[in-house]
Enzyme design. Structure first.
Site, short mmCIF file in Angstrom:
data_model
loop_
_atom_site.label_atom_id
_atom_site.label_comp_id
_atom_site.label_asym_id
_atom_site.label_seq_id
_atom_site.Cartn_x
_atom_site.Cartn_y
_atom_site.Cartn_z
N HIS A 107 45.50 43.21 40.05
CA HIS A 107 46.70 43.25 40.90
C HIS A 107 46.58 42.36 42.13
O HIS A 107 47.60 42.00 42.72
CB HIS A 107 47.01 44.69 41.30
N HIS A 266 55.59 42.84 33.95
CA HIS A 266 54.37 43.35 34.57
C HIS A 266 53.16 43.07 33.68
O HIS A 266 52.06 42.83 34.19
CB HIS A 266 54.46 44.85 34.86
N ASP A 270 49.79 41.26 34.93
CA ASP A 270 48.43 41.70 34.65
C ASP A 270 47.61 40.62 33.96
O ASP A 270 46.45 40.38 34.29
CB ASP A 270 48.45 42.94 33.76
N HIS A 293 44.18 44.92 29.12
CA HIS A 293 43.06 44.39 29.90
C HIS A 293 41.83 44.14 29.03
O HIS A 293 41.14 43.13 29.20
CB HIS A 293 42.72 45.35 31.03
#
Length: 333
Positions: A107, A266, A270, A293
């Site tokens: 972030h 979003h 990321d 991730h």
């Protein structure tokens, strides 16, 4: 310090003439390294830990890279922003060095990439980057408030020269050669809010602005997952003030969405943060289906393991820089 350019690190020839694009954030060409003009501080709550955290962003010399410091621990151990230092990837990217760790680094890495910051010390007095409002917008404001300084050293880019792909079941992510920086992302959640038109996005930074098109997209979660997340020690700081929350049928936030496709935007936010853990701005295309991730980190490591798939490059003049990195705005103090 960065090593001298070796045989896989080349200086690119000037590309053919083309119309200059809008760039990631406005009005300045990116061919030299950047840091902040001054130190700036903020506080907030960690999304997953629920712990209140103090954050300081400090200028750093050329070729330092982005270095995190656990300022609440003895000797403030350093955690370089490096894909090889990523440990836990459950719902965020966690850097780990010895006994020290910092979560949700994507972030802050994402807006650092969006504003082209190469060198920075990030002091974190806690185990996680504060979530702020769930987006990168507050960090963009902080960085621009501190001011951005150009440094007398060439910016190093990592250019993809051969395809690299990783898979996990039906999920996958891929790098391909591309003279710019473009992300093509598709999500797939079994929920009525995710209409077919809102599951996919292509962001090409030759034409799209990071600050306008990506930075304001907030993290999101589902009410039915909250109990399991908290049992796993995650989502302890989450609320309607720092995340988009959905029940079985709708968005619960009274203000609604900031973009019709805020969820996939979003995911792009990321991904940009995860990919900046490669250590340099990426020249190439990233395409992903249901990636997160863990898969992003696996892709970054797979690329770095393939010396034939990338090269590190610098540019001697502004006109050599790909359009995606031209016309970047110099933020005033």
């Amino acid at each position: 310090m960065a090593k001298p350019l070796n045989q896989s690190e080349k200086r690119l020839a000037r590309p053919s003439a083309a119309t200059r694009g809008a760039g990631i954030d406005g009005t300045h060409v990116m061919h030299k390294q950047r840091t902040l003009k001054s130190t700036i501080r903020t506080t907030g709550v960690g999304l997953h830990t629920g712990v209140r955290v103090e954050l300081a962003l400090r200028p750093a010399p050329p070729d330092t890279g982005i270095v995190f410091h656990r300022s609440d621990l003895a000797a403030s151990p350093a955690l370089p922003a490096d894909a090889h230092h990523v440990g836990d990837t459950r719902l965020s990217s966690t850097l780990r060095q010895g006994d020290a760790s910092i979560s949700t680094v994507e972030h802050i890495m994402s807006p650092l990439a969006g504003l082209g910051i190469d060198n920075l010390h990030v002091d974190v007095a806690g185990p996680e980057i504060p979530i702020m409002d769930g987006s990168a917008g507050p960090f963009i404001f902080l960085l621009q408030s501190a001011g951005i300084a150009e440094q007398d050293a060439p910016k190093r880019y990592l250019r993809v020269v051969a395809p690299v792909e990783v898979r996990d079941g039906d999920k996958w992510a891929r790098f391909e050669p591309f003279n710019g920086f473009r992300l093509d992302f598709t999500i797939d959640f079994p929920h009525p809010v995710f209409g077919s038109e809102n599951r996919h996005i292509v962001v090409d930074f030759a034409f799209d602005s990071y600050a306008k098109e990506v930075a304001r997209a907030r993290t999101f979660g589902f009410m039915q997952d909250v109990e399991a997340m908290r049992a796993a020690g995650l989502g302890l700081g989450g609320s309607l003030q720092n995340a988009v929350v959905l029940d079985e049928f709708k968005v619960l936030n009274s203000e609604g969405l900031r973009y019709d496709n805020e969820f996939v935007r979003h995911k792009v936010l990321d991904a940009i943060g995860d990919l900046y853990l490669l250590g340099h701005p990426l020249i190439g295309q990233y395409t992903a289906y249901k990636s997160g991730h863990g898969l992003n980190n696996a892709l970054a490591r797979a690329l770095l393991a393939r010396s034939d798939a990338f090269e590190r490059v610098t540019f001697a003049a502004e006109g050599e820089v790909p359009l995606a990195f031209q016309d970047w705005q110099f933020a005033a103090a």
